[in-house]
Design an enzyme around this catalytic site. Sequence first.
Site, short mmCIF file in Angstrom:
data_model
loop_
_atom_site.label_atom_id
_atom_site.label_comp_id
_atom_site.label_asym_id
_atom_site.label_seq_id
_atom_site.Cartn_x
_atom_site.Cartn_y
_atom_site.Cartn_z
N CYS A 1 5.81 0.13 7.22
CA CYS A 1 5.43 1.28 6.39
C CYS A 1 6.62 1.65 5.53
O CYS A 1 7.76 1.67 6.02
CB CYS A 1 5.05 2.45 7.31
SG CYS A 1 4.57 3.93 6.42
N LEU A 2 6.36 1.96 4.26
CA LEU A 2 7.47 2.31 3.37
C LEU A 2 8.15 3.61 3.79
O LEU A 2 9.29 3.86 3.41
CB LEU A 2 6.97 2.41 1.92
CG LEU A 2 6.49 1.08 1.30
CD1 LEU A 2 5.94 1.32 -0.10
CD2 LEU A 2 7.59 0.03 1.28
N GLY B 1 0.83 -1.20 0.00
CA GLY B 1 0.00 0.00 0.00
C GLY B 1 0.86 1.24 0.00
O GLY B 1 2.01 1.21 0.47
N HIS C 1 -4.58 1.54 7.42
CA HIS C 1 -3.24 2.13 7.55
C HIS C 1 -3.06 3.25 6.52
O HIS C 1 -2.56 4.33 6.85
CB HIS C 1 -2.21 1.00 7.35
CG HIS C 1 -0.78 1.42 7.30
ND1 HIS C 1 0.17 0.94 8.17
CD2 HIS C 1 -0.11 2.26 6.45
CE1 HIS C 1 1.35 1.48 7.86
NE2 HIS C 1 1.21 2.28 6.82
N GLU C 2 -3.50 3.00 5.28
CA GLU C 2 -3.31 4.00 4.22
C GLU C 2 -4.23 5.21 4.41
O GLU C 2 -3.82 6.35 4.16
CB GLU C 2 -3.52 3.38 2.83
CG GLU C 2 -2.58 2.22 2.49
CD GLU C 2 -1.11 2.51 2.72
OE1 GLU C 2 -0.70 3.67 2.60
OE2 GLU C 2 -0.37 1.56 3.05
N GLN D 1 2.92 10.14 1.02
CA GLN D 1 4.23 9.48 1.10
C GLN D 1 5.12 9.82 -0.10
O GLN D 1 6.33 9.64 -0.04
CB GLN D 1 4.07 7.95 1.19
CG GLN D 1 3.43 7.51 2.51
CD GLN D 1 3.32 6.00 2.56
OE1 GLN D 1 2.38 5.42 2.06
NE2 GLN D 1 4.31 5.36 3.16
N HIS E 1 -2.77 7.60 6.77
CA HIS E 1 -1.77 8.50 6.16
C HIS E 1 -2.41 9.78 5.64
O HIS E 1 -1.82 10.85 5.72
CB HIS E 1 -1.08 7.82 4.97
CG HIS E 1 0.11 6.96 5.32
ND1 HIS E 1 1.23 7.46 5.92
CD2 HIS E 1 0.35 5.64 5.13
CE1 HIS E 1 2.12 6.48 6.08
NE2 HIS E 1 1.60 5.36 5.61
NI NI Z 1 2.48 3.46 5.63
#
Ligand code: NI
Length: 173
Positions: free
Chosen positions: A95-96, A46, A137-138, A51, A141
């Site tokens: 998380c990226l 995701g 989670h997304e 991000q 963000h």
């Molecule tokens: Ni994340």
Amino acid sequence: MSVRSILIHPDPRLKKLCDPVAVISPEIGKLAEDMLETMYDAPGIGLAAPQVAVMKRLLVMDCVKDPETPPRPMVLINPVITWSSEDRSTYEEGCLSIPEQYADVERPAAVRVRWTGLDGREAEEEFKGLWATCVQHEIDHLDGKLFIDYLRPLKRQMITRRMEKLKRERARG
Ligand code: NI
């Protein structure tokens, strides 16, 4: 399509409330394509627009893990959670924007989400399992919230210090 660079925590842009997408312009289409490519390249399941430093309410995801199952790239514009289950489940999240840090987070086990697709059509779907965790989670963000915000302060500070160190090392090259 091109891979965009992913912001690493701590970064003020990862703490901001994102704006709704007003018009699904060609730029939004390009953003969604780039985000999918960036996500698969990472690799991740995701990715949310902030991000990649775009402060808009758009996310991409694909939680298909079985190599025998065809990929299911999804683009969700202006997603809203319309229902959450009382049942909760715990997943070890990453998380990226917080590379190589993982921690258990408890969230509703299932959620229903409404969003606009790239074609401008409204869609609604119920997500369970990893998909439910990922979409929550997304969406977090888009509200400037990270999974580490669910952790105890000490653990969160420890991860943040590691990320500050990582960023200093990367800046030095
Ligand atoms: Ni994340």
